[in-house]
Design a protein around this motif. Structure first.
Motif, short mmCIF file in Angstrom:
data_model
loop_
_atom_site.label_atom_id
_atom_site.label_comp_id
_atom_site.label_asym_id
_atom_site.label_seq_id
_atom_site.Cartn_x
_atom_site.Cartn_y
_atom_site.Cartn_z
N ASP A 77 17.07 38.16 18.67
CA ASP A 77 18.38 37.56 18.99
C ASP A 77 19.20 37.35 17.72
O ASP A 77 20.41 37.61 17.70
N ALA A 78 18.54 36.91 16.63
CA ALA A 78 19.26 36.71 15.37
C ALA A 78 19.69 38.04 14.77
O ALA A 78 20.78 38.15 14.18
N VAL A 79 18.85 39.09 14.92
CA VAL A 79 19.23 40.41 14.39
C VAL A 79 20.43 40.97 15.13
O VAL A 79 21.37 41.50 14.53
N ASN A 80 20.41 40.87 16.46
CA ASN A 80 21.50 41.43 17.27
C ASN A 80 22.81 40.70 17.01
O ASN A 80 23.89 41.31 17.08
N ASN A 81 22.76 39.39 16.73
CA ASN A 81 23.98 38.62 16.50
C ASN A 81 24.26 38.40 15.01
O ASN A 81 25.16 37.63 14.66
N GLU A 82 23.49 39.08 14.15
CA GLU A 82 23.68 39.01 12.70
C GLU A 82 23.67 37.57 12.20
O GLU A 82 24.52 37.13 11.42
N ILE A 83 22.69 36.80 12.65
CA ILE A 83 22.54 35.40 12.23
C ILE A 83 21.53 35.35 11.09
O ILE A 83 20.43 35.89 11.20
N GLN A 84 21.91 34.71 9.99
CA GLN A 84 21.02 34.57 8.85
C GLN A 84 21.28 33.24 8.16
O GLN A 84 22.27 32.57 8.43
N GLY A 85 20.39 32.83 7.28
CA GLY A 85 20.53 31.55 6.57
C GLY A 85 19.17 31.02 6.16
O GLY A 85 18.13 31.67 6.31
N THR A 86 19.17 29.79 5.63
CA THR A 86 17.96 29.13 5.14
C THR A 86 17.59 27.98 6.06
O THR A 86 18.42 27.11 6.32
N VAL A 87 16.36 27.98 6.53
CA VAL A 87 15.84 26.91 7.38
C VAL A 87 14.91 26.04 6.53
O VAL A 87 13.99 26.56 5.88
N VAL A 88 15.16 24.73 6.49
CA VAL A 88 14.30 23.80 5.77
C VAL A 88 13.39 23.11 6.78
O VAL A 88 13.86 22.49 7.73
N VAL A 89 12.09 23.27 6.57
CA VAL A 89 11.07 22.70 7.47
C VAL A 89 10.39 21.53 6.76
O VAL A 89 9.95 21.66 5.62
#
Length: 276
Positions: free
Chosen positions: A201-213
């Motif tokens: 889903d992120a690839v198809n919508n070109e979603i990227q960023g940094t997730v802090v866990v």
């Protein structure tokens, strides 16, 4: 107009021949030179009168000019009266409270019957709340008060070790050495390359960023309470980051004062699409 009169006739008479001369234009043009001459003469007379009046006024002395007088003003020196105020009294001397101290007795091997009473070391129970020094001193129990050293001719003062009141069973937010993935940064990078999956889903919508866990690493290195606290909320990036942390196994625990402790850990995970 007859031919023999044209040479002697005025130009206006020739122009207005056969026209109505009583209309006014003929008369205005006929008397133009006279009116112009009167205007010039009148203007000259007015200018002459003005010049004459100016000349006569200067001849009589003209308006009287008053000289401007500038006076220097001397400011008097203002003398401040200095009051002889007495100096403030010195602050009262506050003597620190005397802390109970026990004289340090260096170890010495002798026979029991040769031990003097004043040289016997104090019992261990009495030293728990008592500082060690070079002399015996009465005072209050040691409750964390820093007592002034007693003059000992340069021999030094030996103090009892301070009590460690840190609660090592709590979950620390700040530690001296943070917990980390076994093997360090290189091992963590290898683990991420092998286990991290970029959501479709992120690839198809070109979603990227940094997730802090954020999660907890206990004294044995077990991971718990895994939550994504920042990063893109769509595309499944947060869910994938939480999954990777939960699958990472045991971590190296954090260290505080030389002890392994339970602590919070914040781990950033970067999701970045490669340019086509």
């Amino acid at each position: 107009m007859e031919v023999n009169k044209i040479l002697n006739a005025d130009i206006l008479d020739i122009i207005f021949e056969g026209k109505n001369k009583e209309y006014g234009a003929y008369e205005l043009r006929k008397t133009y030179n006279k009116r112009l001459m009167k205007a010039i003469i009148g203007t000259a007379i007015v200018i002459l009168l003005l010049f004459l009046g100016y000349f006569l006024s200067n001849l009589n002395g003209g308006p009287k000019k008053q000289a401007m007088v500038v006076e220097d003003v001397q400011l008097e020196d203002v003398k401040e009266e200095k009051k002889n105020e007495p100096p403030p009294p010195p602050p009262p001397k506050v003597e620190p409270p005397k802390v109970e101290m026990a004289k340090f007795t260096p170890p010495k091997i002798v026979k029991d019957n040769e031990v003097k009473e004043e040289e016997k070391p104090p019992e261990q129970e009495k030293l728990e709340d008592t500082k060690i020094g070079t002399v015996n001193q009465e005072g209050i129990k040691d409750e964390g008060i820093t007592a002034p050293p007693v003059s000992d001719a340069g021999k030094g003062v030996v103090e009892a070790p301070k009590k460690d009141e840190e609660d090592y069973d709590k979950t620390f937010t700040k530690v001296e050495i943070e917990s980390e993935f076994p093997g360090g940064a290189a091992a963590w990078l290898r683990y991420m390359n092998k286990n991290l999956r970029y959501p479709d889903d992120a690839v198809n919508n070109e979603i990227q960023g940094t997730v802090v866990v954020q999660f907890i690493v206990d004294k044995e290195g077990n991971v718990s309470d895994v939550n994504a606290i920042s990063g893109p909320e769509t595309g499944g990036l947060r869910e994938e980051a939480v999954r990777v942390i939960k699958k990472s196994g045991r971590w190296t625990p954090a260290v505080q004062n030389g002890r392994q402790v339970k602590s919070y850990k914040k781990q950033p995970i970067v999701f970045k699409l490669e340019a086509q």
